[in-house]
Design a protein around this motif. Structure first.
Motif, PDB file in Angstrom:
ATOM      1  N   LEU A 167       0.833  -1.206   0.000  1.00 11.83           N
ATOM      2  CA  LEU A 167       0.000   0.000   0.000  1.00 11.83           C
ATOM      3  C   LEU A 167       0.864   1.250   0.000  1.00 11.83           C
ATOM      4  O   LEU A 167       0.568   2.226  -0.677  1.00 11.83           O
ATOM      5  N   ARG A 168       1.925   1.223   0.770  1.00 13.06           N
ATOM      6  CA  ARG A 168       2.838   2.357   0.799  1.00 13.06           C
ATOM      7  C   ARG A 168       3.440   2.587  -0.581  1.00 13.06           C
ATOM      8  O   ARG A 168       3.608   3.712  -1.025  1.00 13.06           O
ATOM      9  N   ASP A 169       3.748   1.498  -1.270  1.00 15.31           N
ATOM     10  CA  ASP A 169       4.325   1.613  -2.607  1.00 15.31           C
ATOM     11  C   ASP A 169       3.359   2.241  -3.601  1.00 15.31           C
ATOM     12  O   ASP A 169       3.772   2.761  -4.623  1.00 15.31           O
TER      13      ASP A 169
ATOM     14  N   ASP B 232      -3.922   6.276   9.766  1.00 16.09           N
ATOM     15  CA  ASP B 232      -5.261   5.763  10.072  1.00 16.09           C
ATOM     16  C   ASP B 232      -5.754   4.803   8.991  1.00 16.09           C
ATOM     17  O   ASP B 232      -6.326   3.747   9.289  1.00 16.09           O
ATOM     18  N   LEU B 233      -5.522   5.165   7.747  1.00 17.51           N
ATOM     19  CA  LEU B 233      -5.956   4.296   6.652  1.00 17.51           C
ATOM     20  C   LEU B 233      -5.153   3.008   6.605  1.00 17.51           C
ATOM     21  O   LEU B 233      -5.696   1.933   6.304  1.00 17.51           O
ATOM     22  N   LEU B 234      -3.861   3.103   6.914  1.00 18.95           N
ATOM     23  CA  LEU B 234      -3.043   1.890   6.953  1.00 18.95           C
ATOM     24  C   LEU B 234      -3.516   0.952   8.066  1.00 18.95           C
ATOM     25  O   LEU B 234      -3.534  -0.265   7.885  1.00 18.95           O
ATOM     26  N   GLN B 235      -3.928   1.513   9.187  1.00 18.48           N
ATOM     27  CA  GLN B 235      -4.463   0.686  10.273  1.00 18.48           C
ATOM     28  C   GLN B 235      -5.748  -0.020   9.845  1.00 18.48           C
ATOM     29  O   GLN B 235      -5.922  -1.219  10.098  1.00 18.48           O
ATOM     30  N   ILE B 236      -6.630   0.726   9.223  1.00 14.80           N
ATOM     31  CA  ILE B 236      -7.893   0.147   8.749  1.00 14.80           C
ATOM     32  C   ILE B 236      -7.615  -0.988   7.768  1.00 14.80           C
ATOM     33  O   ILE B 236      -8.202  -2.066   7.862  1.00 14.80           O
ATOM     34  N   ALA B 237      -6.706  -0.752   6.844  1.00 13.95           N
ATOM     35  CA  ALA B 237      -6.367  -1.773   5.851  1.00 13.95           C
ATOM     36  C   ALA B 237      -5.738  -2.997   6.522  1.00 13.95           C
ATOM     37  O   ALA B 237      -6.040  -4.138   6.155  1.00 13.95           O
ATOM     38  N   ALA B 238      -4.884  -2.774   7.505  1.00 14.49           N
ATOM     39  CA  ALA B 238      -4.208  -3.885   8.187  1.00 14.49           C
ATOM     40  C   ALA B 238      -5.212  -4.766   8.926  1.00 14.49           C
ATOM     41  O   ALA B 238      -5.157  -6.000   8.826  1.00 14.49           O
TER      42      ALA B 238
ATOM     43  N   LEU C  90      -7.721  -8.088  -1.909  1.00 16.27           N
ATOM     44  CA  LEU C  90      -8.795  -7.418  -2.640  1.00 16.27           C
ATOM     45  C   LEU C  90      -9.882  -6.918  -1.702  1.00 16.27           C
ATOM     46  O   LEU C  90     -10.384  -5.799  -1.849  1.00 16.27           O
ATOM     47  N   ALA C  91     -10.250  -7.741  -0.725  1.00 18.75           N
ATOM     48  CA  ALA C  91     -11.288  -7.344   0.231  1.00 18.75           C
ATOM     49  C   ALA C  91     -10.810  -6.178   1.093  1.00 18.75           C
ATOM     50  O   ALA C  91     -11.575  -5.242   1.359  1.00 18.75           O
ATOM     51  N   ALA C  92      -9.556  -6.211   1.525  1.00 17.80           N
ATOM     52  CA  ALA C  92      -9.014  -5.107   2.325  1.00 17.80           C
ATOM     53  C   ALA C  92      -8.909  -3.840   1.482  1.00 17.80           C
ATOM     54  O   ALA C  92      -9.189  -2.736   1.969  1.00 17.80           O
ATOM     55  N   ASP C  93      -8.529  -3.982   0.228  1.00 20.85           N
ATOM     56  CA  ASP C  93      -8.482  -2.828  -0.679  1.00 20.85           C
ATOM     57  C   ASP C  93      -9.865  -2.204  -0.832  1.00 20.85           C
ATOM     58  O   ASP C  93     -10.008  -0.980  -0.882  1.00 20.85           O
TER      59      ASP C  93
ATOM     60  N   ALA D  12     -12.331  -2.363   1.401  1.00 21.64           N
ATOM     61  CA  ALA D  12     -12.649  -1.681   2.663  1.00 21.64           C
ATOM     62  C   ALA D  12     -11.930  -0.339   2.741  1.00 21.64           C
ATOM     63  O   ALA D  12     -12.505   0.670   3.189  1.00 21.64           O
ATOM     64  N   LEU D  13     -10.709  -0.304   2.273  1.00 28.18           N
ATOM     65  CA  LEU D  13      -9.938   0.939   2.256  1.00 28.18           C
ATOM     66  C   LEU D  13     -10.562   1.945   1.290  1.00 28.18           C
ATOM     67  O   LEU D  13     -10.682   3.134   1.615  1.00 28.18           O
ATOM     68  N   ALA D  14     -10.986   1.488   0.124  1.00 29.59           N
ATOM     69  CA  ALA D  14     -11.624   2.375  -0.850  1.00 29.59           C
ATOM     70  C   ALA D  14     -12.927   2.948  -0.299  1.00 29.59           C
ATOM     71  O   ALA D  14     -13.223   4.133  -0.499  1.00 29.59           O
ATOM     72  N   GLU D  15     -13.691   2.118   0.398  1.00 33.62           N
ATOM     73  CA  GLU D  15     -14.942   2.598   0.997  1.00 33.62           C
ATOM     74  C   GLU D  15     -14.662   3.660   2.053  1.00 33.62           C
ATOM     75  O   GLU D  15     -15.379   4.655   2.144  1.00 33.62           O
ATOM     76  N   ARG D  16     -13.618   3.456   2.835  1.00 37.50           N
ATOM     77  CA  ARG D  16     -13.250   4.440   3.858  1.00 37.50           C
ATOM     78  C   ARG D  16     -12.800   5.746   3.201  1.00 37.50           C
ATOM     79  O   ARG D  16     -13.172   6.826   3.647  1.00 37.50           O
TER      80      ARG D  16
END
Length: 132
Positions: free
Chosen positions: A80-82, A89-95, A113-116, A118-122
């Motif tokens: 994700l960082r790349d 906060d977003l990295l925590q949510i994704a993790a 894909l599912a975490a991505d 969730a991150l997109a929704e946030r």
């Protein structure tokens, strides 16, 4: 490794730039700290992974500290960082979402894909709020 770009700019191999000023009235330390452009992303990555992993261990008492899921989590958050995501906060949510989905789906690719998602929704809900 650091490679030279211009007389006053250095670029590390992982892409961050470091610009130095050369002035006779400043100390080398001031010159270095005033103009560095190295984002503190590794702290955000480590913090997000540590947060998610500690919570995961609280919920799953039989999991070893050296479990494969921990290294998979670190790889996912680093990816994700790349892509340019540095918000802690977003990295925590994704993790957290990644670990949850990895347990549910037992598949790294589908968990990513599912975490991505969730991150997109946030991100979408954050941009919909005024002033966010």
């Amino acid at each position: 490794m650091i490679t030279a770009l211009a007389p006053d700019t250095l670029r590390r191999t992982y892409g961050t730039a470091l610009r130095l000023r050369n002035s006779g009235n400043e100390t080398a330390y001031q010159s270095f700290t005033d103009h560095w452009e190295v984002p503190m992303t590794s702290l955000a990555i480590e913090g997000a992974c540590a947060f998610a992993w500690r919570n995961y261990l609280l919920l799953h008492s039989g999991v070893s500290e050296d479990d494969n899921r921990r290294s998979a989590l670190f790889r996912y958050i680093t990816s994700l960082r790349d892509t340019g995501e540095y918000d802690f906060d977003l990295l925590q949510i994704a993790a957290v979402a990644y670990l949850k989905k990895l347990d549910e789906l037992h598949d790294d690719r589908r968990a990513r894909l599912a975490a991505d998602q969730a991150l997109a929704e946030r991100l979408e809900s954050r941009s919909a709020k005024p002033g966010a």
